[in-house]
Design a protein around this motif. Structure first.
Motif, PDB file in Angstrom:
ATOM      1  N   LEU A 243     -10.608  56.090 -10.926  1.00  0.00           N
ATOM      2  CA  LEU A 243     -10.726  55.773 -12.353  1.00  0.00           C
ATOM      3  C   LEU A 243     -11.064  54.498 -12.858  1.00  0.00           C
ATOM      4  O   LEU A 243     -12.020  54.252 -13.796  1.00  0.00           O
ATOM      5  CB  LEU A 243      -9.441  56.452 -13.252  1.00  0.00           C
ATOM      6  N   LEU A 244     -10.204  53.666 -12.475  1.00  0.00           N
ATOM      7  CA  LEU A 244     -10.191  52.066 -12.951  1.00  0.00           C
ATOM      8  C   LEU A 244     -11.781  51.356 -12.434  1.00  0.00           C
ATOM      9  O   LEU A 244     -12.534  50.856 -13.326  1.00  0.00           O
ATOM     10  CB  LEU A 244      -9.454  51.346 -12.388  1.00  0.00           C
ATOM     11  N   PRO A 245     -12.274  51.506 -10.930  1.00  0.00           N
ATOM     12  CA  PRO A 245     -13.436  51.091 -10.611  1.00  0.00           C
ATOM     13  C   PRO A 245     -14.734  51.855 -11.646  1.00  0.00           C
ATOM     14  O   PRO A 245     -15.523  51.128 -11.998  1.00  0.00           O
ATOM     15  CB  PRO A 245     -13.753  51.488  -9.518  1.00  0.00           C
ATOM     16  N   MET A 246     -14.482  53.105 -11.926  1.00  0.00           N
ATOM     17  CA  MET A 246     -15.528  53.874 -12.632  1.00  0.00           C
ATOM     18  C   MET A 246     -15.525  53.087 -13.950  1.00  0.00           C
ATOM     19  O   MET A 246     -16.514  52.764 -14.539  1.00  0.00           O
ATOM     20  CB  MET A 246     -15.177  55.361 -12.695  1.00  0.00           C
ATOM     21  N   LEU A 247     -14.536  53.027 -14.660  1.00  0.00           N
ATOM     22  CA  LEU A 247     -14.095  52.420 -15.915  1.00  0.00           C
ATOM     23  C   LEU A 247     -14.871  51.007 -16.102  1.00  0.00           C
ATOM     24  O   LEU A 247     -15.560  50.637 -16.926  1.00  0.00           O
ATOM     25  CB  LEU A 247     -12.850  52.476 -16.593  1.00  0.00           C
ATOM     26  N   GLN A 248     -14.658  50.259 -15.169  1.00  0.00           N
ATOM     27  CA  GLN A 248     -15.040  48.959 -15.101  1.00  0.00           C
ATOM     28  C   GLN A 248     -16.354  48.838 -14.913  1.00  0.00           C
ATOM     29  O   GLN A 248     -17.113  47.960 -15.854  1.00  0.00           O
ATOM     30  CB  GLN A 248     -14.507  48.123 -13.639  1.00  0.00           C
ATOM     31  N   MET A 249     -17.402  49.815 -14.240  1.00  0.00           N
ATOM     32  CA  MET A 249     -18.508  49.727 -14.347  1.00  0.00           C
ATOM     33  C   MET A 249     -19.162  50.160 -15.633  1.00  0.00           C
ATOM     34  O   MET A 249     -20.278  49.517 -16.244  1.00  0.00           O
ATOM     35  CB  MET A 249     -19.202  50.782 -13.231  1.00  0.00           C
ATOM     36  N   LEU A 250     -18.643  51.188 -16.325  1.00  0.00           N
ATOM     37  CA  LEU A 250     -19.083  51.756 -17.320  1.00  0.00           C
ATOM     38  C   LEU A 250     -18.949  50.833 -18.605  1.00  0.00           C
ATOM     39  O   LEU A 250     -19.803  50.735 -19.415  1.00  0.00           O
ATOM     40  CB  LEU A 250     -18.278  52.977 -17.865  1.00  0.00           C
ATOM     41  N   ILE A 251     -17.821  49.831 -18.607  1.00  0.00           N
ATOM     42  CA  ILE A 251     -17.433  48.765 -19.675  1.00  0.00           C
ATOM     43  C   ILE A 251     -18.392  47.550 -19.477  1.00  0.00           C
ATOM     44  O   ILE A 251     -19.016  47.142 -20.320  1.00  0.00           O
ATOM     45  CB  ILE A 251     -16.208  48.566 -19.635  1.00  0.00           C
ATOM     46  N   SER A 252     -18.726  47.374 -18.251  1.00  0.00           N
ATOM     47  CA  SER A 252     -19.387  45.983 -17.787  1.00  0.00           C
ATOM     48  C   SER A 252     -21.075  46.304 -17.971  1.00  0.00           C
ATOM     49  O   SER A 252     -21.629  45.083 -18.220  1.00  0.00           O
ATOM     50  CB  SER A 252     -19.305  45.412 -16.357  1.00  0.00           C
ATOM     51  N   VAL A 253     -21.373  47.479 -17.552  1.00  0.00           N
ATOM     52  CA  VAL A 253     -23.025  47.760 -17.668  1.00  0.00           C
ATOM     53  C   VAL A 253     -23.119  48.804 -18.348  1.00  0.00           C
ATOM     54  O   VAL A 253     -22.575  49.980 -18.467  1.00  0.00           O
ATOM     55  CB  VAL A 253     -23.518  47.890 -16.135  1.00  0.00           C
ATOM     56  N   ASP A 254     -24.135  48.827 -19.231  1.00  0.00           N
ATOM     57  CA  ASP A 254     -24.724  49.912 -19.963  1.00  0.00           C
ATOM     58  C   ASP A 254     -25.542  50.825 -19.202  1.00  0.00           C
ATOM     59  O   ASP A 254     -26.975  50.549 -18.796  1.00  0.00           O
ATOM     60  CB  ASP A 254     -25.640  49.344 -21.266  1.00  0.00           C
ATOM     61  N   ILE A 255     -24.926  51.685 -18.530  1.00  0.00           N
ATOM     62  CA  ILE A 255     -25.353  52.616 -17.558  1.00  0.00           C
ATOM     63  C   ILE A 255     -26.014  53.882 -18.133  1.00  0.00           C
ATOM     64  O   ILE A 255     -25.582  54.463 -19.297  1.00  0.00           O
ATOM     65  CB  ILE A 255     -24.360  53.176 -16.614  1.00  0.00           C
ATOM     66  N   SER A 256     -27.026  54.278 -17.350  1.00  0.00           N
ATOM     67  CA  SER A 256     -27.993  55.672 -17.952  1.00  0.00           C
ATOM     68  C   SER A 256     -27.058  56.660 -17.430  1.00  0.00           C
ATOM     69  O   SER A 256     -27.411  56.945 -16.434  1.00  0.00           O
ATOM     70  CB  SER A 256     -29.411  55.416 -17.469  1.00  0.00           C
ATOM     71  N   LYS A 257     -26.293  57.227 -18.230  1.00  0.00           N
ATOM     72  CA  LYS A 257     -25.450  58.376 -17.790  1.00  0.00           C
ATOM     73  C   LYS A 257     -26.324  59.692 -17.875  1.00  0.00           C
ATOM     74  O   LYS A 257     -27.474  59.874 -18.354  1.00  0.00           O
ATOM     75  CB  LYS A 257     -24.225  58.555 -18.845  1.00  0.00           C
TER      76      LYS A 257
END
Length: 553
Positions: A243-257
């Motif tokens: 969960l935390l590594p995923m959230l880190q990526m989502l917060i740090s980079v504006d990802i195309s979900k």
């Protein structure tokens, strides 16, 4: 003597059940082959995406990124999709050197696990032996699994379906037993975290509904709330590794979900649900199968005989079925539940709840008979109907694109490793990539306002670019920027920057420039996994201590 005889009979019954479930697992998973005997996939919607995920696990313990796949752009898919429970499929691939054969073998094992786990959980929820076995077979042979395995190739969703029964057991033990227990719900939800994120949302919705039912009945007390909080807290601790590594990526980079769908438009029309279920049609849209239609009719004619927890499972099974269709006001809940993408995903939970209600009804019916032979005959006939219904679906799948035609392992590996262009390829690329996306896919460097082909050397862990620059300037490397990226220029580690298109920004020196790009797990990711592993050890220690104390008493 009587105790020893009883133990031997119990062992014999367990061995027979396990053998029975092994046979059923091979009945459920059919290894489709082409005219040369190679294993093939008949229908494929998300196949290349998930096969890429599996193959990219080659270096997962060293890096979250594998440069051989996902267009070699360094996408962090393995931080956005749980990988722990699908890693055995990669091991089967290494063993067989055939990713399609590994796929079938893996899901044969998962089908057995689904049968055993559903049986175990049903027994714990007071089902009779035959009733629990019927629930396990009904659920394991449900159309939602068939569609996800044979048509959609939705690996994570199938894993989520496997652990829903454990979540249901956790709900039962917290809200319906006299002394609430929190371990089963913790294990169920944690396994979902490491299986499929959307399944966590669906299971949370199920828990919430049972919670509200018990609030209305005034059955919620401090003990039950405390058990629910314990389960939630321990699930978060155990799930931090993902969960935390995923959230880190989502917060740090504006990802195309992945694409957000209009839930009302994506929902099933009631007549489509009924017609496709009756015709036993398998497709990319999940429905019931014909057996479930018969099951629902029988339940409707026996409503008064269903009581207690089983009545609640029937109620919520009906609600989840309605929610999968356009009868439900999805426009009102679009913003709240858009993450589930397709309302028909709720059919998976409805299949479990309806199967459980029917298992209880069936168990009570056969127990009224004093003749074991008649009980077994009725059970055997029911199982045969379920299996034959599944065989009919398999026959339909076998005729997709003509007999013996399908995608082989060789074709999959080629499509995902060389010039990939498949559904979901850039689901987790930075949104800023925009018009530069194709150049990044082509592995070109942008310098002096133009894109240039470069010399490339690539392994799973790293990629090396060589470029002779006519002048000192800035450039974009064709690797997406995410936390954890490591870049070395001419052997020296340099500060990593994000380019305006989401790629990696570097400063070129006049002359030869050699860039080595790799990814490592961030400090937060390492700390998260450490906490989760420690929490797992503590939980195991607690369970062992608890068991020893029970045996001592």
């Amino acid at each position: 003597m009587s105790t020893e005889v009883g133990k031997k009979q119990c062992i014999k019954k367990n061995v027979l059940r396990i053998l029975f479930f092994i046979i059923l697992s091979f009945c459920y998973i059919y290894f489709f082959t082409n005219s040369t005997g190679q294993a093939i996939i008949k229908a494929n919607i998300d196949g290349e995406f998930h096969i890429s995920r599996i193959l990219s696990l080659e270096n997962i313990f060293n890096s979250p990124v594998n440069f051989k796949y996902f267009a070699h752009t360094g996408q962090i898919v393995n931080l956005m999709y749980p990988w722990v429970l699908v890693y055995p499929m990669y091991l089967l691939y290494k063993l067989t050197n055939d990713v399609v054969l590994a796929y079938y073998l893996y899901f044969t094992i998962i089908t057995f696990v689904t049968l055993e786990l559903t049986y175990y959980c049903s027994k714990k929820m007071k089902q009779s032996t035959l009733g629990a076995m019927l629930v396990a077979v009904l659920y394991s042979f449900s159309m939602v699994r068939t569609s996800d395995i044979y048509f959609r190739m939705a690996i994570g969703e199938v894993l989520g379906i496997t652990f829903f029964p454990l979540v249901l057991l956790g709900i039962y033990q917290i809200f319906y037993e006299k002394k609430p227990k929190w371990i089963a719900l913790t294990l169920g939800m944690t396994l979902l975290v490491y299986s499929h994120v959307i399944s966590v949302v669906l299971a949370s919705l199920l828990i919430l509904m049972f919670f509200f039912i018990n609030i209305l009945r005034k059955k919620i007390n401090k003990e039950r709330l405390l058990a629910l909080l314990k389960a939630t807290g321990m699930t978060l601790l155990l799930g931090l590794g993902f969960l935390l590594p995923m959230l880190q990526m989502l917060i740090s980079v504006d990802i195309s979900k992945p694409v957000v769908y209009n839930l009302f438009q994506a929902a099933l029309k009631p007549n489509d649900l009924i017609s496709k279920s009756i015709s036993n049609e398998v497709s990319s849209v999940i429905t019931f199968n014909f057996v479930y239609i018969v099951l629902i009719v029988i339940l409707l004619f026996n409503l008064k005989k269903i009581k207690g927890f089983c009545r609640d499972t029937l109620l919520l099974g009906t609600i989840f079925t309605i929610m999968s269709t356009t009868l439900f006001p999805w426009d009102v809940f679009q913003n709240l539940l858009h993450v589930i993408q397709f309302p028909w995903r709720l059919i998976g939970i409805a299949s479990l709840l309806l199967a459980f209600s029917f298992g209880s009804l069936f168990g009570n019916f056969v127990n009224q008979s004093h003749h074991n032979k008649k009980r077994l005959q009725l059970f055997a006939m029911t199982i045969c109907c379920i299996v034959l219904c599944h065989f009919g679906t398999l026959d339909m799948i076998g005729n997709i694109n003509g007999l013996n035609n399908g995608d082989t392992s060789e074709k999959f590996v080629k499509e995902v490793s060389k010039n990939p262009n498949f559904n979901g390829l850039d689901d987790y690329a930075p949104k800023d990539a925009g018009y530069d996306l194709q150049f990044i896919h082509d592995q070109k460097i942008c310098a002096n306002a133009s894109w240039h082909s470069v010399k490339i050397k690539r392994t799973a862990n790293k990629v090396i670019y060589k470029y002779d620059s006519p002048n000192a300037t800035t450039a974009f490397l064709p690797v997406f920027y995410y936390p954890g990226e490591v870049v070395k220029q001419n052997g020296d580690r340099i500060f990593v920057q994000k380019a305006q298109d989401g790629a990696t920004l570097v400063n070129l020196k006049e002359g030869e420039n050699t860039f080595e790009v790799s990814f490592e797990y961030t400090k937060l990711a390492k700390a998260s996994w450490t906490i989760s592993l420690i929490s797992f050890v503590v939980l195991c220690g607690y369970l062992i201590f608890k068991k020893k104390r029970v045996l001592a008493n």
